[in-house]
Scaffold this motif. Structure first.
Motif, short mmCIF file in Angstrom:
data_model
loop_
_atom_site.label_atom_id
_atom_site.label_comp_id
_atom_site.label_asym_id
_atom_site.label_seq_id
_atom_site.Cartn_x
_atom_site.Cartn_y
_atom_site.Cartn_z
N GLU A 122 0.74 -1.21 0.03
CA GLU A 122 0.12 0.03 0.00
C GLU A 122 0.85 1.14 0.04
OE1 GLU A 122 -3.25 2.24 2.79
OE2 GLU A 122 -2.68 0.52 3.24
N ILE A 123 0.43 2.33 -0.99
CA ILE A 123 1.27 3.53 -1.05
C ILE A 123 0.48 4.48 -0.28
CG2 ILE A 123 2.36 5.28 -2.40
CD1 ILE A 123 2.56 2.93 -4.59
N VAL A 124 0.84 5.09 0.93
CA VAL A 124 0.11 5.99 1.64
C VAL A 124 0.71 7.35 1.45
CG1 VAL A 124 -0.22 4.10 3.64
CG2 VAL A 124 1.96 5.43 3.59
N PRO A 125 -0.27 8.31 1.98
CA PRO A 125 0.17 9.78 1.71
C PRO A 125 1.51 9.94 1.83
CG PRO A 125 -1.92 9.49 2.70
CD PRO A 125 -1.43 8.11 2.42
N ASP B 110 4.67 -2.64 2.97
CA ASP B 110 4.46 -4.10 2.55
C ASP B 110 4.53 -5.11 3.52
OD1 ASP B 110 5.48 -5.93 0.76
OD2 ASP B 110 7.44 -5.21 0.42
N LYS B 111 3.63 -6.08 3.11
CA LYS B 111 3.36 -7.12 3.97
C LYS B 111 2.89 -8.40 3.54
CE LYS B 111 2.36 -8.35 8.31
NZ LYS B 111 3.22 -8.52 9.53
N ILE B 112 3.30 -9.56 3.64
CA ILE B 112 3.12 -10.77 2.98
C ILE B 112 2.06 -11.32 3.89
CG2 ILE B 112 3.90 -13.13 2.71
CD1 ILE B 112 6.68 -11.92 2.11
N THR B 113 0.80 -11.31 3.63
CA THR B 113 -0.53 -11.65 4.06
C THR B 113 -1.72 -11.29 3.22
OG1 THR B 113 -1.98 -10.98 5.93
CG2 THR B 113 -0.96 -9.28 4.78
N THR B 114 -2.88 -12.11 3.73
CA THR B 114 -3.95 -12.08 2.52
C THR B 114 -4.56 -10.66 3.03
OG1 THR B 114 -5.40 -12.72 4.71
CG2 THR B 114 -4.52 -14.51 2.97
N TYR B 115 -5.41 -10.26 2.18
CA TYR B 115 -5.84 -9.03 2.09
C TYR B 115 -6.86 -8.59 3.32
CZ TYR B 115 -8.03 -4.47 0.67
OH TYR B 115 -8.56 -3.42 0.51
N ASP B 116 -7.72 -9.68 3.70
CA ASP B 116 -8.73 -9.62 4.91
C ASP B 116 -7.46 -9.60 6.26
OD1 ASP B 116 -10.76 -9.36 3.75
OD2 ASP B 116 -11.40 -11.42 3.79
N GLU B 117 -6.66 -10.24 6.28
CA GLU B 117 -5.78 -10.23 7.41
C GLU B 117 -5.02 -8.69 7.58
OE1 GLU B 117 -3.15 -13.40 6.71
OE2 GLU B 117 -4.63 -15.01 7.46
N TYR B 118 -4.76 -8.32 6.22
CA TYR B 118 -4.05 -6.83 6.37
C TYR B 118 -4.82 -5.82 6.83
CZ TYR B 118 -2.06 -2.73 4.30
OH TYR B 118 -1.40 -1.52 4.05
N LEU B 119 -6.18 -5.87 6.39
CA LEU B 119 -7.10 -4.89 6.69
C LEU B 119 -7.52 -5.09 8.41
CD1 LEU B 119 -9.88 -5.04 3.96
CD2 LEU B 119 -8.16 -3.19 4.46
N GLU B 120 -7.61 -6.32 9.02
CA GLU B 120 -7.75 -6.54 10.28
C GLU B 120 -6.56 -6.22 11.29
OE1 GLU B 120 -9.28 -10.37 10.21
OE2 GLU B 120 -11.12 -9.88 9.10
N SER B 121 -5.39 -6.23 10.70
CA SER B 121 -4.19 -6.14 11.62
C SER B 121 -4.00 -4.61 12.02
CB SER B 121 -2.91 -6.15 10.60
OG SER B 121 -1.77 -5.97 11.13
N ARG C 60 -1.94 0.98 12.38
CA ARG C 60 -1.11 1.96 13.21
C ARG C 60 0.04 2.56 12.15
NH1 ARG C 60 -1.24 -1.68 17.15
NH2 ARG C 60 0.71 -2.93 16.64
N LYS C 61 0.73 1.85 11.28
CA LYS C 61 1.48 2.31 10.33
C LYS C 61 0.95 3.22 9.52
CE LYS C 61 4.83 -1.19 9.89
NZ LYS C 61 5.75 -2.02 8.96
N ARG C 62 -0.53 2.88 8.78
CA ARG C 62 -1.18 3.85 8.16
C ARG C 62 -1.60 5.10 8.82
NH1 ARG C 62 -3.63 -0.85 6.67
NH2 ARG C 62 -5.67 -0.41 7.97
N GLN C 63 -1.84 5.16 9.88
CA GLN C 63 -2.08 6.30 10.74
C GLN C 63 -0.80 7.10 10.76
OE1 GLN C 63 -4.89 7.61 11.67
NE2 GLN C 63 -4.02 9.02 12.66
N THR C 64 0.09 6.47 11.21
CA THR C 64 1.58 6.93 11.43
C THR C 64 1.86 7.82 10.25
OG1 THR C 64 2.02 5.44 13.12
CG2 THR C 64 3.99 6.79 12.22
#
Length: 190
Positions: A152-155, A161-172, A177-181
């Motif tokens: 995911e490219i954030v502002p 960059d995370k090796i995971t499924t999409y649902d697990e990524y959204l629930e993490s 916290r990273k997106r918010q930071t």
């Protein structure tokens, strides 16, 4: 593919990259079959072999193109591209992109303008693809069933960059916290 705005792209000579544009463009007067084969004939001419072998390869390519088009519901191979709907153009672009083998597929919103049957066929093909598949999509089901790594490219241009499924990524909580930071850091810089 387009040239980069900045920097350079380096890849091994043997690596084949194919790109599916979000808004495919075709010559309005070309037929469906001509358009699909147009970009792929170059790949055949690079190969070695006699004229007879190349002729057989062209016949095989045309047969494969017709088969793929038919599976996606396109059967009038002589129809002009200028008469096609957005969904028909997308199906045509998919066949043109997938007709020749590739090591890396880059798909920009591959499900746009497709009906459910075509999306299901695309999803199954993406799951079976043995190479590298890089795609953007707003289709939750496609991302969840095909992606095993989320980038995911954030502002501010930062990359998560995370090796995971999409649902697990959204629930993490960690990813949230990273997106918010990153978002807060970008807002403070402005």
């Amino acid at each position: 593919m387009e040239e980069p705005d900045e920097g350079s792209v380096t890849k091994a000579n043997h690596v084949v990259v194919r790109f599916l544009s979000q808004q495919p463009v075709f010559e309005p007067e070309d037929t469906i079959l001509e358009s699909v084969l147009k970009g792929n004939e170059k790949s055949l001419s690079v190969g070695r072999g006699s004229d007879e072998e190349k002729g057989h390869g062209e016949w095989e390519l045309e047969s494969q193109a017709k088969s793929m088009l038919t599976r996606l519901g396109v059967t009038d191979f002589g129809q002009k591209c200028g008469e096609l709907s957005g969904g028909q153009k997308k199906r045509l672009a998919l066949v043109a992109t997938l007709l020749m083998p590739a090591d890396i597929l880059i798909l920009d919103e591959p499900t746009n303008h497709l009906d459910m049957e075509s999306i299901t066929a695309l999803n199954n093909g993406m799951i079976k693809f043995p190479g590298v598949l890089l795609f953007t999509s707003r289709d939750h089901q496609i991302v969840q069933t095909t992606a095993n790594r989320i980038m995911e490219i954030v502002p501010g241009g930062k990359l998560i960059d995370k090796i995971t499924t999409y649902d697990e990524y959204l629930e993490s909580d960690e990813m949230a916290r990273k997106r918010q930071t990153y978002t807060v850091e970008t807002e403070e810089e402005d």
